[in-house]
Scaffold this motif. Structure first.
Motif, PDB file in Angstrom:
ATOM      1  N   ILE A   1      40.178 -41.054 -45.821  1.00 21.58           N
ATOM      2  CA  ILE A   1      39.805 -42.130 -44.896  1.00 21.58           C
ATOM      3  C   ILE A   1      39.879 -43.447 -45.654  1.00 21.58           C
ATOM      4  O   ILE A   1      39.326 -43.593 -46.756  1.00 21.58           O
TER       5      ILE A   1
ATOM      6  N   CYS B   1      29.310 -47.613 -39.746  1.00 24.57           N
ATOM      7  CA  CYS B   1      30.391 -47.107 -40.603  1.00 24.57           C
ATOM      8  C   CYS B   1      30.230 -45.607 -40.859  1.00 24.57           C
ATOM      9  O   CYS B   1      31.225 -44.854 -40.876  1.00 24.57           O
TER      10      CYS B   1
ATOM     11  N   ALA C   1      31.396 -43.843 -37.852  1.00 21.16           N
ATOM     12  CA  ALA C   1      32.856 -43.895 -37.758  1.00 21.16           C
ATOM     13  C   ALA C   1      33.494 -42.864 -38.676  1.00 21.16           C
ATOM     14  O   ALA C   1      34.465 -42.179 -38.305  1.00 21.16           O
TER      15      ALA C   1
ATOM     16  N   ILE D   1      35.825 -39.442 -37.544  1.00 21.14           N
ATOM     17  CA  ILE D   1      37.155 -39.049 -38.024  1.00 21.14           C
ATOM     18  C   ILE D   1      37.122 -37.619 -38.551  1.00 21.14           C
ATOM     19  O   ILE D   1      38.066 -36.842 -38.369  1.00 21.14           O
TER      20      ILE D   1
ATOM     21  N   VAL E   1      38.967 -46.823 -41.121  1.00 21.17           N
ATOM     22  CA  VAL E   1      37.836 -47.552 -40.538  1.00 21.17           C
ATOM     23  C   VAL E   1      38.060 -49.028 -40.821  1.00 21.17           C
ATOM     24  O   VAL E   1      38.221 -49.428 -41.987  1.00 21.17           O
TER      25      VAL E   1
ATOM     26  N   ASP F   1      37.294 -47.279 -35.518  1.00 21.04           N
ATOM     27  CA  ASP F   1      37.729 -46.067 -36.207  1.00 21.04           C
ATOM     28  C   ASP F   1      38.884 -45.432 -35.446  1.00 21.04           C
ATOM     29  O   ASP F   1      39.168 -45.781 -34.297  1.00 21.04           O
TER      30      ASP F   1
ATOM     31  N   GLY G   1      40.089 -43.486 -30.365  1.00 17.16           N
ATOM     32  CA  GLY G   1      39.079 -44.010 -31.271  1.00 17.16           C
ATOM     33  C   GLY G   1      38.062 -44.859 -30.545  1.00 17.16           C
ATOM     34  O   GLY G   1      38.107 -45.019 -29.314  1.00 17.16           O
TER      35      GLY G   1
END
Length: 708
Positions: free
Chosen positions: A407, A435, A438, A442, A449, A480, A534
């Motif tokens: 990521i 965050c 996010a 994923i 991100v 994301d 997303g």
């Protein structure tokens, strides 16, 4: 003297005389016949004049009544005490004299005249109303002017006038009723036209006869187009519903499905009233649009849900405040003992790994309590001008440590972004939560991100949806490339304790904390998501109009706090520590003694007050818990102020609210300590207060810890 004898007439003369004599006899017979006829006519006239059922009078030119029939005498002189009928004018009412005089003058020239509705005064209080008919009579006299007289007939109009007045009254009443009916029709028409419900009247064949403006607006059809149409055109199930009206004149049919002229279906509430009359029956249908009601019900459900959530949060706050004292004491004892155990072990001890895991678990539990307190408490955050770019960079440094290798984290920060008025700790916590979510969205896939920061002015539609005031905002967005969310999940995404993670992997407080942080910062949180593409979470902070100077680089962490060196010949500083939790008292005693302090601990605040009362100079600093059964820290603080006003006192609590802080400072507390706190934080607070001494600045609370 002798008269001579007359001569004998001639024979023709004798015949002539005989003829003349015969003629004279014939004329005498005619005269006698004429005289008899005249006498008979006079008798008939007298009889007729006397027997006519009308007042008749013969009046000469001087208004003298020459002759009057019996009816005239009875009407004008009903009793012997009344005025005699000698003249006509004295009987005429004064205001009618000109009309009567004009009638006589007209009869003089025209031969006849009429004066209508003449009022004659009879007796003292009676009157006669009639039409006066006047006709001129002339009687010729030999060798003299003709004798002019007037025959007057009075036709009584009293009954006719009464009947006329009755007719006029009836006509007036009828006109008034017609006006009332007309006004009633106008009022009914106004009521129908101004009614908020659709009103439709139909005849016996279910054909529309009345279609008010509300019905025209509801069914999107002009009244001219709707009149004459069958009711089923707008209410398809009307016939089935009206079938129940055979035994009742009024009924509430409830909710039905209606159809507009364009074919659009809508829900309406229908009631029916039936009026039966000789010509048949008229059915009136009242239809009320339920769209607004359903919207209101939906809004009410939303408000009720918000109220329930508010009550839930209030309960959470009460619960958090209630458990914070005991739970924070437990966490403080765990973390403090871990710190002491580390100091007792060598660097290569295998127990350090276990202590590290205990410390991690304890800090996770502490962060969970802090999240609950952050969301549930109502006091305003400690806000100050803040540059969000610095918060983003600080969060980036924290995320890079735990960011999965697949990521990527990308920053898109607009230059010269205006500052905001915010609490740096809470904003960092909110951004870190977004965050982290996010990254979890994923999952194990590769993705990215994006953190974006820019200043903008939201449009009117967005401001109304988010409840924002007009102005410039700084938008902090986290986007994301995860799986996104469906509509049902987005509706509940900010609800406390709602989570899509498996049991044991999420508390459902992360986004709730974000929502609470934005609410206390006069901003808003927004989310857009597309399934399989997303999600984007955006935080809107009101921008400040003035810029702030860039913050200085972070300083190195201070060295561990040790007890300040006492003056030569003096004993180490003495600290009284009061808390009802035995484990925490034991920990703090060991901790402070290891740092070089003399410590006396109490689990009963009453005993601490008695010890201080016995020897007011026995200690240099008093640290007491705020929440203790029976005798709180504020109560102990008041006792200390009476015993020794200059003694520095610090209050410790796991749930420090604005009211608690205001009350403690008003009573003279020097500092507030938030539990559970780090070892170094507690020792630093003790050291600062001891260095300040009895003359130190009052009401100077310590900087709040992250839990504040």
């Amino acid at each position: 003297m002798t008269v001579p004898p007359r001569p004998l007439p001639e024979p023709w003369l004798a015949d002539t005389l005989a003829q003349r004599v015969a003629e004279l006899e014939s004329q005498n017979k005619i005269l006698r016949y004429s005289q008899a006829n005249a006498e008979s006519a006079s008798e008939r006239f007298e009889t007729l004049f006397s027997s006519v059922p009308l007042p008749l009078m013969v009046v000469d030119e001087h208004d003298m009544v020459v002759q009057a029939n019996s009816m005239a005498h009875r009407r004008f002189q009903p009793t012997e005490f009344d005025r005699p009928l000698v003249s006509l004018m004295p009987f005429v009412r004064e205001d009618h004299l000109p009309k009567v005089s004009q009638a006589f003058a007209l009869a003089q020239h025209e031969g006849q005249a009429e004066a209508t509705e003449v009022v004659f005064a009879i007796g003292d209080s009676g009157q006669l109303t009639g039409d006066l008919h006047v006709r001129r009579l002339e009687t010729h006299q030999e060798g003299a002017e003709p004798l002019v007289q007037y025959i007057c007939a009075v036709i009584d109009q009293g009954p006719l006038l009464a009947e006329r007045q009755a007719l006029q009254h009836s006509a007036s009443v009828l006109q008034e009723r017609n006006e009332q009916l007309y006004a009633g029709e106008r009022r009914l028409e106004a009521v129908i036209n101004s009614a908020l419900d659709a009103i439709i009247c139909v005849d016996k064949d279910q054909r529309i006869t009345v279609f008010n403006p509300t019905a025209a607006a509801l069914f999107q059809c002009a009244a001219s187009d709707a009149l004459g149409s069958p009711l089923e055109r707008f209410l398809p199930n009307a016939n089935e519903a009206l079938g129940f009206m055979q035994v009742s004149t009024q009924a509430l049919l409830g909710e039905l499905t209606a159809r507009t002229a364009s074919g659009k279906e809508l829900s309406v509430e229908v009631s029916v009233s039936v009026e039966r009359h000789n010509e048949g029956e008229t059915t009136t249908v009242f239809a009320r649009d339920l769209t607004a009601r359903k919207k209101a019900e939906a809004q009410r459900e939303v408000l009720e849900a918000q109220l329930r959530e508010s009550q839930k949060m209030q309960a959470v706050g009460t619960m958090a405040g209630g458990i914070a004292h005991d739970f924070n004491n437990i966490l403080g004892a765990i973390l403090g003992n871990v710190e002491l155990a580390r100091g007792d072990l060598s660097a290569d001890s295998p127990a350090l790994v276990s202590l590290q895991e205990i410390d991690k678990a304890g800090r996770r539990a502490r962060e969970l309590v802090r999240q609950i307190l952050t969301f549930s408490r109502n006091e305003a955050p400690q806000r100050q001008p803040l540059c969000l770019a610095e918060v983003v960079h600080e969060t980036e440094r924290l995320l890079h440590v735990t960011l999965p290798p697949g990521i990527g984290l990308r920053l898109h920060l607009a230059p010269h972004t205006p500052p905001v008025l915010a609490d740096a700790t809470q904003v960092e916590q909110a951004l870190l939560n977004l965050c982290t979510n996010a990254i979890h969205a994923i999952g194990e896939h590769r993705g990215w991100v994006d953190i974006q920061l820019q200043a903008l002015e939201p449009d009117t539609r967005k401001r109304e949806r988010l409840g924002l005031q007009p102005g410039t905002y700084v938008r902090l967005s986290v986007q994301d490339s995860g799986q996104g969310m469906d509509a049902a999940t987005m509706e509940r995404i900010f609800e406390p304790f709602f989570t899509t993670k498996p049991v044991g992997q999420g508390t459902g407080l992360g986004l709730a904390v974000v929502h609470g942080v934005m609410r206390t910062h006069d901003g808003a949180a927004d989310v857009q998501s597309v399934t399989g593409v997303g999600s984007t979470f955006s935080l809107y902070f009101p921008a400040l109009s003035t810029a702030i100077a860039p913050s200085a680089p972070p300083e190195a962490a201070p060295p561990p706090a040790h007890a300040p060196a006492p003056a030569e010949g003096q004993a180490p500083h003495h600290v009284f520590y009061v808390d009802d939790d035995t484990a925490l008292v034991f920990l703090v005693e060991r901790l402070l003694r290891r740092r070089g302090y003399r410590v006396t601990t109490f689990t009963d605040p009453q005993l601490a007050a008695e010890a201080l009362r016995a020897n007011p100079q026995a200690c240099d600093l008093l640290v007491t818990d705020y929440n203790m059964p029976g005798f709180s820290g504020v109560d102990l603080l008041r006792e200390v102020r009476q015993i020794r006003p200059d003694l520095p006192v610090a209050l410790a609590s796991g749930y420090v609210t604005t009211e608690i802080e205001r009350s403690a400072l008003a009573e003279g507390a020097r500092a507030l300590i938030h539990k559970p706190n780090d070892v170094e934080e507690l020792c630093a607070t003790v050291q600062r207060l001891l260095l300040a001494g009895p003359s130190g600045p009052p009401n100077a609370p310590v900087d709040p810890s992250p839990a504040a």
